[in-house]
Design a protein around this motif. Structure first.
Motif, PDB file in Angstrom:
ATOM      1  N   TYR A   9      -7.484   9.862   5.024  1.00 51.36           N
ATOM      2  CA  TYR A   9      -6.582   8.731   4.770  1.00 51.36           C
ATOM      3  C   TYR A   9      -7.325   7.408   4.965  1.00 51.36           C
ATOM      4  CZ  TYR A   9      -2.589   5.613   5.033  1.00 51.36           C
ATOM      5  OH  TYR A   9      -1.704   4.580   4.821  1.00 51.36           O
ATOM      6  N   ARG A  10      -8.067   7.281   6.056  1.00 45.11           N
ATOM      7  CA  ARG A  10      -8.772   6.025   6.337  1.00 45.11           C
ATOM      8  C   ARG A  10      -9.865   5.731   5.319  1.00 45.11           C
ATOM      9  NH1 ARG A  10     -11.698   5.823  10.526  1.00 45.11           N
ATOM     10  NH2 ARG A  10     -11.527   7.913  11.322  1.00 45.11           N
ATOM     11  N   THR A  11     -10.578   6.767   4.894  1.00 44.74           N
ATOM     12  CA  THR A  11     -11.723   6.516   4.012  1.00 44.74           C
ATOM     13  C   THR A  11     -11.373   6.491   2.528  1.00 44.74           C
ATOM     14  OG1 THR A  11     -12.308   8.875   3.968  1.00 44.74           O
ATOM     15  CG2 THR A  11     -13.369   7.497   5.654  1.00 44.74           C
ATOM     16  N   ARG A  12     -10.335   7.197   2.111  1.00 45.53           N
ATOM     17  CA  ARG A  12     -10.040   7.319   0.680  1.00 45.53           C
ATOM     18  C   ARG A  12      -8.710   6.675   0.266  1.00 45.53           C
ATOM     19  NH1 ARG A  12     -13.619   8.931  -3.029  1.00 45.53           N
ATOM     20  NH2 ARG A  12     -12.158  10.304  -4.033  1.00 45.53           N
ATOM     21  N   ARG A  13      -8.023   6.033   1.193  1.00 48.12           N
ATOM     22  CA  ARG A  13      -6.720   5.449   0.884  1.00 48.12           C
ATOM     23  C   ARG A  13      -6.745   4.542  -0.347  1.00 48.12           C
ATOM     24  NH1 ARG A  13      -3.882   0.978   1.938  1.00 48.12           N
ATOM     25  NH2 ARG A  13      -1.634   1.167   2.067  1.00 48.12           N
ATOM     26  N   PRO A  14      -7.719   3.644  -0.503  1.00 44.10           N
ATOM     27  CA  PRO A  14      -7.718   2.793  -1.705  1.00 44.10           C
ATOM     28  C   PRO A  14      -7.761   3.608  -3.005  1.00 44.10           C
ATOM     29  CG  PRO A  14      -9.240   1.916  -0.076  1.00 44.10           C
ATOM     30  CD  PRO A  14      -8.810   3.263   0.420  1.00 44.10           C
ATOM     31  N   GLN A  15      -8.542   4.680  -3.021  1.00 48.57           N
ATOM     32  CA  GLN A  15      -8.611   5.516  -4.224  1.00 48.57           C
ATOM     33  C   GLN A  15      -7.291   6.254  -4.453  1.00 48.57           C
ATOM     34  OE1 GLN A  15     -10.981   5.453  -1.839  1.00 48.57           O
ATOM     35  NE2 GLN A  15     -12.882   4.944  -2.860  1.00 48.57           N
ATOM     36  N   PHE A  16      -6.688   6.766  -3.366  1.00 49.34           N
ATOM     37  CA  PHE A  16      -5.394   7.427  -3.496  1.00 49.34           C
ATOM     38  C   PHE A  16      -4.357   6.445  -4.066  1.00 49.34           C
ATOM     39  CE2 PHE A  16      -6.925  10.315   0.022  1.00 49.34           C
ATOM     40  CZ  PHE A  16      -6.894  11.488  -0.710  1.00 49.34           C
ATOM     41  N   CYS A  17      -4.347   5.236  -3.548  1.00 50.26           N
ATOM     42  CA  CYS A  17      -3.361   4.238  -3.995  1.00 50.26           C
ATOM     43  C   CYS A  17      -3.607   3.803  -5.435  1.00 50.26           C
ATOM     44  CB  CYS A  17      -3.353   3.035  -3.051  1.00 50.26           C
ATOM     45  SG  CYS A  17      -2.626   3.415  -1.439  1.00 50.26           S
ATOM     46  N   ARG A  18      -4.868   3.611  -5.827  1.00 51.41           N
ATOM     47  CA  ARG A  18      -5.177   3.230  -7.218  1.00 51.41           C
ATOM     48  C   ARG A  18      -4.716   4.294  -8.197  1.00 51.41           C
ATOM     49  NH1 ARG A  18     -10.096   1.141  -5.509  1.00 51.41           N
ATOM     50  NH2 ARG A  18     -11.171   3.031  -6.082  1.00 51.41           N
ATOM     51  N   ALA A  33       4.396   6.425  -2.253  1.00 51.99           N
ATOM     52  CA  ALA A  33       4.076   7.804  -2.640  1.00 51.99           C
ATOM     53  C   ALA A  33       2.904   8.337  -1.818  1.00 51.99           C
ATOM     54  CB  ALA A  33       3.776   7.878  -4.136  1.00 51.99           C
ATOM     55  N   VAL A  34       1.892   7.513  -1.603  1.00 55.82           N
ATOM     56  CA  VAL A  34       0.737   7.942  -0.806  1.00 55.82           C
ATOM     57  C   VAL A  34       1.161   8.187   0.642  1.00 55.82           C
ATOM     58  CG1 VAL A  34      -1.521   7.220   0.112  1.00 55.82           C
ATOM     59  CG2 VAL A  34      -0.983   6.903  -2.323  1.00 55.82           C
ATOM     60  N   GLN A  35       1.970   7.290   1.183  1.00 51.07           N
ATOM     61  CA  GLN A  35       2.477   7.488   2.556  1.00 51.07           C
ATOM     62  C   GLN A  35       3.258   8.793   2.652  1.00 51.07           C
ATOM     63  OE1 GLN A  35       1.982   5.714   5.308  1.00 51.07           O
ATOM     64  NE2 GLN A  35       0.797   4.110   4.328  1.00 51.07           N
ATOM     65  N   ASP A  36       4.161   9.014   1.679  1.00 57.00           N
ATOM     66  CA  ASP A  36       4.960  10.238   1.666  1.00 57.00           C
ATOM     67  C   ASP A  36       4.074  11.471   1.532  1.00 57.00           C
ATOM     68  OD1 ASP A  36       7.214   8.642   1.824  1.00 57.00           O
ATOM     69  OD2 ASP A  36       7.749   8.867  -0.302  1.00 57.00           O
ATOM     70  N   ALA A  37       3.057  11.371   0.687  1.00 57.18           N
ATOM     71  CA  ALA A  37       2.150  12.501   0.473  1.00 57.18           C
ATOM     72  C   ALA A  37       1.409  12.864   1.752  1.00 57.18           C
ATOM     73  CB  ALA A  37       1.165  12.173  -0.651  1.00 57.18           C
ATOM     74  N   PHE A  38       0.922  11.866   2.474  1.00 60.44           N
ATOM     75  CA  PHE A  38       0.201  12.170   3.713  1.00 60.44           C
ATOM     76  C   PHE A  38       1.135  12.693   4.793  1.00 60.44           C
ATOM     77  CE2 PHE A  38      -3.523  10.426   1.852  1.00 60.44           C
ATOM     78  CZ  PHE A  38      -4.559  11.052   2.525  1.00 60.44           C
ATOM     79  N   ALA A  39       2.353  12.179   4.833  1.00 60.01           N
ATOM     80  CA  ALA A  39       3.332  12.717   5.787  1.00 60.01           C
ATOM     81  C   ALA A  39       3.612  14.186   5.459  1.00 60.01           C
ATOM     82  CB  ALA A  39       4.619  11.895   5.733  1.00 60.01           C
ATOM     83  N   LYS A  40       3.727  14.486   4.173  1.00 58.55           N
ATOM     84  CA  LYS A  40       3.941  15.870   3.754  1.00 58.55           C
ATOM     85  C   LYS A  40       2.731  16.737   4.081  1.00 58.55           C
ATOM     86  CE  LYS A  40       5.436  18.693  -0.097  1.00 58.55           C
ATOM     87  NZ  LYS A  40       5.981  18.691  -1.450  1.00 58.55           N
ATOM     88  N   ALA A  41       1.529  16.209   3.870  1.00 58.39           N
ATOM     89  CA  ALA A  41       0.314  16.962   4.183  1.00 58.39           C
ATOM     90  C   ALA A  41       0.256  17.311   5.671  1.00 58.39           C
ATOM     91  CB  ALA A  41      -0.925  16.172   3.764  1.00 58.39           C
TER      92      ALA A  41
END
Length: 153
Positions: A9-18, A33-41
């Motif tokens: 999450y810390r290293t790839r968050r910008p790519q996930f969000c883009r 969506a990214v927040q929800d995805a990581f919570a689900k993960a």
């Protein structure tokens, strides 16, 4: 595994969000969506069986969350407004990306926005690396044709 997810999450968050913004069509929706995805993960981490990379597993969750966000967003717009917002650039011209299929757009976004290799894209979307290459090639060709100036005889 929580530490691995946190690092991802810390290293790839910008790519996930883009990539999520490109799929969902809205930056703010993509962030959610990214927040929800990581919570689900984090909640589903025990279902990760170690087949394939953890990053590809998370990418699949992010892509699915962005797809869901896109689907949930569309009914909020009126049909006429939605068609203009999604399919036209304000001058009545179709946007080139809208000429692509959902799979072509997703492969394109994951390759160029998220800088993923063919193998990771294949794992993320549940397709073969060969299909990733063929889909990317078809998408590029469609975009070249759409963006090429009209040749007058």
């Amino acid at each position: 595994m929580i530490d691995d997810l946190e690092e991802l999450y810390r290293t790839r968050r910008p790519q996930f969000c883009r990539a999520a913004a490109a799929i969902a069509g809205d930056r703010a929706v993509a962030e959610d969506a990214v927040q929800d995805a990581f919570a689900k993960a984090v909640r589903k981490r025990r279902s990760y069986r170690g087949r394939g990379s953890l990053e590809a597993w998370v990418w699949r969750i992010v892509v699915n969350a962005a797809r869901d966000a896109r689907r949930n967003r569309r009914p909020l717009l009126g049909l006429r407004h939605r068609q203009e917002a999604v399919n036209h650039n304000g001058r009545g011209e179709t946007l080139p990306l809208e000429l692509l299929t959902d799979r072509q757009r997703e492969v394109l976004f994951l390759h160029y926005y998220a800088d993923l290799d063919y193998g990771t894209i294949a794992e993320t979307l549940g397709i073969s690396p060969g299909t990733v290459g063929a889909t990317l090639s078809t998408a590029r060709r469609a975009l070249r044709q759409a963006l090429a100036p009209e040749v007058k005889s």
